[in-house]
Scaffold this motif. Structure first.
Motif, PDB file in Angstrom:
ATOM      1  N   LYS A 214       0.830  -1.225   0.000  1.00  0.00           N
ATOM      2  CA  LYS A 214       0.000   0.000   0.000  1.00  0.00           C
ATOM      3  C   LYS A 214       0.857   1.265   0.000  1.00  0.00           C
ATOM      4  O   LYS A 214       0.393   2.344   0.357  1.00  0.00           O
ATOM      5  CB  LYS A 214      -0.948   0.035   1.215  1.00  0.00           C
ATOM      6  N   THR A 215       2.111   1.127  -0.388  1.00  0.00           N
ATOM      7  CA  THR A 215       3.006   2.268  -0.500  1.00  0.00           C
ATOM      8  C   THR A 215       4.129   1.903  -1.459  1.00  0.00           C
ATOM      9  O   THR A 215       4.324   0.722  -1.768  1.00  0.00           O
ATOM     10  CB  THR A 215       3.598   2.649   0.869  1.00  0.00           C
ATOM     11  N   VAL A 216       4.865   2.902  -1.952  1.00  0.00           N
ATOM     12  CA  VAL A 216       6.031   2.651  -2.797  1.00  0.00           C
ATOM     13  C   VAL A 216       7.261   3.040  -1.992  1.00  0.00           C
ATOM     14  O   VAL A 216       7.587   4.223  -1.865  1.00  0.00           O
ATOM     15  CB  VAL A 216       5.976   3.447  -4.109  1.00  0.00           C
ATOM     16  N   PRO A 217       7.960   2.070  -1.425  1.00  0.00           N
ATOM     17  CA  PRO A 217       9.050   2.388  -0.494  1.00  0.00           C
ATOM     18  C   PRO A 217      10.367   2.692  -1.185  1.00  0.00           C
ATOM     19  O   PRO A 217      10.590   2.353  -2.352  1.00  0.00           O
ATOM     20  CB  PRO A 217       9.169   1.104   0.328  1.00  0.00           C
ATOM     21  N   TYR A 218      11.256   3.315  -0.429  1.00  0.00           N
ATOM     22  CA  TYR A 218      12.640   3.493  -0.822  1.00  0.00           C
ATOM     23  C   TYR A 218      13.240   2.135  -1.169  1.00  0.00           C
ATOM     24  O   TYR A 218      12.961   1.139  -0.521  1.00  0.00           O
ATOM     25  CB  TYR A 218      13.410   4.128   0.341  1.00  0.00           C
ATOM     26  N   GLY A 219      14.060   2.091  -2.200  1.00  0.00           N
ATOM     27  CA  GLY A 219      14.741   0.840  -2.507  1.00  0.00           C
ATOM     28  C   GLY A 219      14.921   0.544  -3.976  1.00  0.00           C
ATOM     29  O   GLY A 219      15.743  -0.299  -4.343  1.00  0.00           O
ATOM     30  N   PHE A 220      14.165   1.236  -4.858  1.00  0.00           N
ATOM     31  CA  PHE A 220      14.248   0.851  -6.269  1.00  0.00           C
ATOM     32  C   PHE A 220      15.648   1.048  -6.849  1.00  0.00           C
ATOM     33  O   PHE A 220      16.101   0.235  -7.670  1.00  0.00           O
ATOM     34  CB  PHE A 220      13.233   1.615  -7.121  1.00  0.00           C
ATOM     35  N   LEU A 221      16.351   2.105  -6.446  1.00  0.00           N
ATOM     36  CA  LEU A 221      17.689   2.324  -7.004  1.00  0.00           C
ATOM     37  C   LEU A 221      18.630   1.174  -6.665  1.00  0.00           C
ATOM     38  O   LEU A 221      19.587   0.907  -7.402  1.00  0.00           O
ATOM     39  CB  LEU A 221      18.271   3.651  -6.501  1.00  0.00           C
TER      40      LEU A 221
END
Length: 378
Positions: A100-107
């Protein structure tokens, strides 16, 4: 009697000089947790216990059974999801569906195969909606107040426009206000920038409005979880491994802004990883003794190598436009948080994050549970 508490994410003590109202009150610094990311520090604030008890050190942990990316643990996903744009879309869709959220971490995940993502799970302390009533098996300040049959209110302001915020009159037993604006402004511009200072000045005006609601017998508290440290260099950990004849992706690992964690599968892997990290000379491997000194032992079933990158360096999983970061050594002056109150009995120069909960409970005449590690300071 009521307690009014305002939380300001990432405000450091030296920044009080920019806040004309707040600097008139009594204040001291707060030593944050050793691994002073917001998730860790806020869990310590809300529970009053050390990180080795609430166990909220990192938001991403090695936990395949609970990964939001469990569906990607197959060769088909690795074959069909290869370019960064598709990865970004899949990352966002699965995160929104399962977290239910888009967290830090994609990079960090961007250059990894999707099946690798499925090794990690995510857990974050709430800063919107209903507050956490329990963290790591320990009741939070909200649950303890509720259990004492007293009332509380929560007013979250994470990214809304400060000029549009209208503070409503509230007279509950515990009134909690959360402002998340200083942290992103500091990341983007630096906490000493004109942009960040303007944010602090706007919040200061709002704090004065909140304070005007209080009566003579009420207690007014403002606190932050950590500060901000200027950064300059972005370190590519894969390059460091390659210079030592190793491939970073041969080892199970996760890279945060200034920490890298490794889960070696054998003594040989542990030795190879250790040799590379010790050759970097930009930080240090965090020892079990140091973690124990700060009550920050990592509670996990597997052996972990924890590497700390010293400022002004960060790993390049951080946005390259970032000017300032937290998570660094909690003993650095710019890493400190701040505690401010209208109670003139404050005589400490520095307190712990864990001291907030027992201090609030004491002001509200609620018994402090024996498991609490902090102490009342007022």
């Amino acid at each position: 009697m009521s307690v009014y508490t305002v939380f300001i994410d990432a405000l450091k003590p030296s920044s009080l000089r920019h806040m004309d109202f707040l600097k008139t009150l009594s204040s001291c610094s707060i030593e944050p947790d050793l691994i002073n990311f917001s998730n860790t520090c806020q869990a310590s604030i809300y529970t009053g216990v050390y990180p080795n008890k609430h166990n909220h050190q990192f938001i991403w942990t090695l936990d395949p059974q609970n990964s939001p990316f469990e569906l990607l643990d197959n060769r088909v996903a690795d074959f069909s999801i290869r370019d960064k744009y598709t990865k970004f879309l899949v990352y966002n869709l699965l995160a929104l569906k399962n977290l239910k959220t888009v967290p830090y971490g994609f990079l960090y995940f961007a250059d990894k195969k999707p099946s690798y993502w499925a090794n990690f799970s995510f857990e974050e302390v709430s800063h919107s909606g209903r507050p956490d009533h329990c963290l790591g098996g320990y009741p939070t300040v909200f649950e303890l107040i509720h259990s004492a049959e007293m009332e509380y209110s929560v007013d979250w302001h994470v990214s809304d426009d400060l000029s549009d915020i209208e503070i409503q009159d509230t007279e509950e037993d515990f009134n909690y206000f959360y402002f998340g604006h200083v942290d992103p402004a500091s990341h983007k511009h630096g906490q000493e920038s004109d942009e960040a200072i303007e944010v602090m000045k706007q919040i200061d005006l709002i704090l004065e409005q909140i304070y005007e609601q209080t009566s003579e017998n009420d207690t007014f508290i403002v606190l932050s979880d950590h500060g901000h440290v200027h950064i300059e260099n972005f370190i590519n950990l894969a390059d460091e491994f390659e210079r030592n004849g190793e491939n970073l992706n041969d080892y199970m690992h996760f890279v945060d802004s200034c920490y890298a964690r490794f889960w070696p599968k054998s003594d040989v892997e542990k030795q190879r990883v250790t040799q590379v990290l010790e050759s970097m000379e930009k930080g240090e491997i965090i020892t079990t003794d140091l973690l124990r000194q700060f009550n920050s032992e990592l509670n996990c079933d597997q052996d972990v190598i924890l590497y700390y990158l010293s400022p002004p360096n960060v790993f390049d999983v951080v946005n390259p436009k970032t000017e300032s970061m937290h998570g660094f050594d909690c003993r650095l002056p710019d890493s400190k948080g701040v505690f401010v109150t209208d109670d003139e009995s404050l005589d400490a120069e520095e307190i712990q994050l864990q001291d907030f909960l027992p201090t609030v409970l004491n002001q509200m005449n609620i018994s402090i549970p024996p498991h609490v590690d902090g102490e009342n300071i007022l």
